[in-house]
Design an enzyme around this catalytic site. Structure first.
Site, PDB file in Angstrom:
ATOM      1  N   HIS A  55     -33.016  58.336  16.640  1.00 63.03           N
ATOM      2  CA  HIS A  55     -33.273  59.707  16.177  1.00 63.03           C
ATOM      3  C   HIS A  55     -33.450  59.749  14.658  1.00 63.03           C
ATOM      4  O   HIS A  55     -34.348  60.424  14.139  1.00 63.03           O
ATOM      5  CB  HIS A  55     -32.114  60.613  16.601  1.00 63.03           C
ATOM      6  CG  HIS A  55     -32.269  62.034  16.172  1.00 63.03           C
ATOM      7  ND1 HIS A  55     -33.125  62.928  16.794  1.00 63.03           N
ATOM      8  CD2 HIS A  55     -31.688  62.725  15.144  1.00 63.03           C
ATOM      9  CE1 HIS A  55     -33.073  64.096  16.185  1.00 63.03           C
ATOM     10  NE2 HIS A  55     -32.208  64.013  15.188  1.00 63.03           N
ATOM     11  N   GLU A  77     -36.273  57.267  21.788  1.00 61.51           N
ATOM     12  CA  GLU A  77     -35.130  58.171  21.794  1.00 61.51           C
ATOM     13  C   GLU A  77     -34.975  58.839  23.160  1.00 61.51           C
ATOM     14  O   GLU A  77     -33.853  58.978  23.683  1.00 61.51           O
ATOM     15  CB  GLU A  77     -35.317  59.227  20.702  1.00 61.51           C
ATOM     16  CG  GLU A  77     -34.195  60.252  20.623  1.00 61.51           C
ATOM     17  CD  GLU A  77     -34.535  61.379  19.663  1.00 61.51           C
ATOM     18  OE1 GLU A  77     -33.604  62.056  19.205  1.00 61.51           O
ATOM     19  OE2 GLU A  77     -35.744  61.585  19.380  1.00 61.51           O
ATOM     20  N   ASN A 418     -36.145  25.504  18.950  1.00 62.99           N
ATOM     21  CA  ASN A 418     -36.067  24.128  19.440  1.00 62.99           C
ATOM     22  C   ASN A 418     -34.798  23.897  20.250  1.00 62.99           C
ATOM     23  O   ASN A 418     -34.803  23.194  21.265  1.00 62.99           O
ATOM     24  CB  ASN A 418     -36.104  23.147  18.258  1.00 62.99           C
ATOM     25  CG  ASN A 418     -37.514  22.702  17.930  1.00 62.99           C
ATOM     26  OD1 ASN A 418     -38.463  23.124  18.576  1.00 62.99           O
ATOM     27  ND2 ASN A 418     -37.650  21.869  16.924  1.00 62.99           N
TER      28      ASN A 418
END
Length: 687
Positions: A55, A77, A418
């Site tokens: 918000h 939201e 990795n």
């Protein structure tokens, strides 16, 4: 989607400063929320915090006119609101949408300065968010009907509070109504203490002012509380006067409602919570309003700190010149004036030291900020790979220079990728090997002398050293396997184009990466090393200087040229002769106490021809990074001096052993040695 404001200039800078902070916090909170998707237990306060963050970002983007971010934040939201109200379940699929939306938000925010557009990606993401939000839960009989709450009580609850009450009933928790009376002078603090005590063992569903039958100096509140505790245990949590507890619902008959203190007023707890009453303002506080900011922090562009550090560096050089002039004046007979000038120079030196320390402390930030970013990478890559991974962090409060942390962020991402792609085995393979099905990646940092060490370890399969050696032989990196130690074999991993992967994946296998990791870390005067045990896991060890701003350096000369060695890497200096040097396998070494110290002649390392014959005696500067030690042979030691390291630019990036340049204040510019790079080159090439 176009933005109504010009996305260049001060507006973007102001927006980025706050938006980036919100996105970072949201990403961290989403990572914590993702654990709820597996366990089914979710902290409502955490979900509310994420909702408020989305918000805030929506409002901030709207204020600056960035409509694309505003629209994406608005839809995000809405999805979060459906989650917090229980309209949709928290599932792995929902978390994937949230993660992808947050990653896109971060990309859009970062792309503001470059003018990069994400219109198509934003439209697709909004569609995904809306599709996810329409997955409603099935309707059924509300568990609140079994509680027998009066309509007046239900009508006083917000939609969110009603949802949280339903969730508590579904979990089989006992619902209590707690009626408390407080003094008008201290009700805010007293109420806060009760709520904090209750939250430790349950959930405070609602807190509402209640109609009071107490004297005018008191104010009453009604608290709905869900918990697994028994009545007596709840009473023990509060243990204060003027509090009455009532158990409501199917189990309300026993034990009967009773006050936790003999002085409590008998008030029907539920019936009195009919509707919120107007809360009278505490007397005597009408004139306490203020427009002062609550925050005591100021956002500062790192570029301004760099400029300030450069100015401090110039002042340090000027102070050095003044000290030199004072010494010369004293030698030339201006004794009284020279003494006064010398005193002033020492005073200036003390103040400059304090200023330098203060500016450097401002640049320092906790490594935990980097670890939080890596947590998001771990979650994202593990989802893509279909692997279950736990991330554990240690030493997050260790501090490093902001610029160093930024420079090692990308190498850290590659190391993490990795570790998940190559290191951690699939779940079936781990279980077959007797390991937990969830792999573990451990990030830790700690200070070691004047350096900071960051370790990235995993409990995966580790490196197959024999396979690494065979790959090196196939690629022509070595002619024979004889004499190649396991330690030497692991160094091959950092060579360009080297990879042990049998197949190329989206993450790795092309042999591009670990050499770049090493070069990027070397660019900030750091070193990277690998330890591995086949079948048990690997550890990548990164050793970094705490800062690269103003440093104290040892000035040395060799073959008529002057260099600076960061004093943080200097262990000791010794004087040796040619007779003291031995040769082992065509490498020069020196017996330093009970250890064999490898040597490198600085002029030979840089290929500088000598104009004068070698002297009978010379100096060896013993340097070290992490566990590695090296003796650097130079002609002379010229003393210590504070220097400001300046970057050399892209043209000199390929030169090993050089980390930058520095001005000495006497119209001379010298090169600053990269000790880590020299050690790495010397050990690889045999000096």
């Amino acid at each position: 989607m176009a933005n109504s404001h010009d996305t260049s200039g001060r507006a973007v800078e102001d927006f980025l400063a706050e938006a980036e902070e919100i996105v970072e916090r949201l990403s961290t909170d989403l990572g914590t929320l993702s654990d709820c998707a597996d366990s089914g237990e979710c902290d409502p306060d955490l979900l509310n915090a994420i909702f408020r963050g989305a918000h805030s970002l929506k409002g901030l983007a709207g204020m600056f006119g960035f409509t694309d971010i505003q629209q994406l934040s608005h839809n995000l939201e809405n999805l979060l609101d459906s989650l917090r109200l229980g309209k949709i379940p928290l599932t792995i699929a929902t978390m994937n949408v949230l993660f992808d939306a947050m990653e896109l938000l971060g990309s859009v925010v970062r792309g503001l300065g470059t003018g990069e557009t994400f219109a198509t990606a934003i439209a697709d993401m909004i569609q995904r968010i809306n599709d996810c939000a329409t997955a409603q839960q099935g309707d059924g009989e509300s568990p609140l009907q079994k509680l027998g709450l009066p309509d007046k009580v239900l009508n006083s609850l917000t939609e969110y509070e009603e949802h949280r009450l339903v969730e508590n009933v579904k979990k089989g928790r006992t619902i209590f109504s707690i009626h408390a009376s407080f003094s008008l002078m201290s009700f805010d603090q007293d109420l806060g203490e009760i709520i904090e005590a209750l939250k430790k063992s349950g959930e405070v569903v609602s807190t509402l002012p209640s109609a009071s039958v107490t004297p005018e100096s008191m104010i009453d509140f009604e608290i709905l509380y869900g918990t697994d505790l028994a009545y007596d245990e709840v009473a023990g949590l509060i243990d204060r006067e003027n509090v009455e507890i009532t158990r409501i619902g199917a189990a309300a008959a026993a034990p009967p409602s009773a006050a936790t203190s003999g002085t409590a007023t008998a008030v029907p707890a539920i019936s009195q919570a009919a509707a919120p009453a107007e809360v009278p303002a505490p007397t005597g506080q009408a004139d306490d309003m203020t427009a002062k900011s609550m925050s005591q922090t100021v956002r500062v562009d790192i570029g301004k700190l760099d400029d300030l550090m450069n100015i401090v560096g110039e002042l340090v050089l000027s102070q050095s010149i003044i000290s030199t002039l004072a010494t010369r004046m004293r030698l030339e007979g201006f004794s009284s004036l020279a003494i006064e000038l010398g005193k002033a120079a020492k005073g200036l030196d003390r103040k400059l030291t304090e200023l330098q320390k203060g500016v450097m402390e401002i640049r320092m930030i906790p490594v935990g900020q980097l670890f939080e970013k890596m947590a998001r990478i771990v979650r994202k890559v593990s989802r893509e790979q279909g692997k279950k991974v736990d991330l554990k962090t240690f030493g997050a409060d260790t501090e490093l220079d902001k610029l160093i942390i930024e420079d090692i962020a990308d190498p850290m991402v590659h190391i993490i990728r990795n570790a998940i792609d190559h290191g951690l085995e699939p779940t079936e393979e781990r279980v077959a090997a007797g390991k937990p099905e969830r792999g573990t990646i451990r990030l830790s940092s700690y200070q070691k002398g004047n350096h900071v060490v960051i370790e990235v370890s995993d409990d995966g399969r580790g490196f197959n050293i024999e396979k690494v050696k065979k790959k090196a032989l196939e690629k022509g990196l070595i002619k024979t396997l004889e004499g190649i130690s396991d330690r030497d074999a692991l160094d091959f991993i950092f060579l360009p184009g080297f990879s042990t992967a049998d197949a190329v994946s989206e993450l790795s296998g092309r042999g591009v990466g670990m050499d770049v990791v090493k070069n990027n870390i070397a660019a900030v005067s750091g070193m990277v090393d690998i330890e591995s045990t086949f079948g048990k896991g690997s550890k990548v060890i990164i050793t970094l200087p705490i800062t690269l701003a103003i440093i104290k350096a040892l000035l040395v000369s060799t073959a008529g040229r002057t260099y600076a060695i960061p004093i943080t890497s200097v262990l000791e200096t010794i004087i040796v002769t040619e007779n003291d040097i031995d040769t082992v396998e065509r490498k020069e070494v020196y017996q330093l106490r009970e250890t064999t110290l490898p040597l490198v002649r600085l002029e030979r390392f840089f290929g500088i021809p000598r104009t004068k014959p070698d002297s009978a005696e010379f100096y060896v500067v013993v340097v070290g990074v992490a566990e590695k030690r090296l003796g650097v042979i130079v002609d002379d030691l010229m003393g210590q001096q504070d220097i400001v390291i300046k970057a050399l630019g892209d043209m000199f990036k390929g030169y090993r052993g050089i980390t930058g340049a520095a001005d000495l204040g006497d119209q001379r510019t010298i090169l600053v040695l990269d000790v880590g790079g020299i050690i790495g080159e010397a050990f690889r090439s045999g000096g």
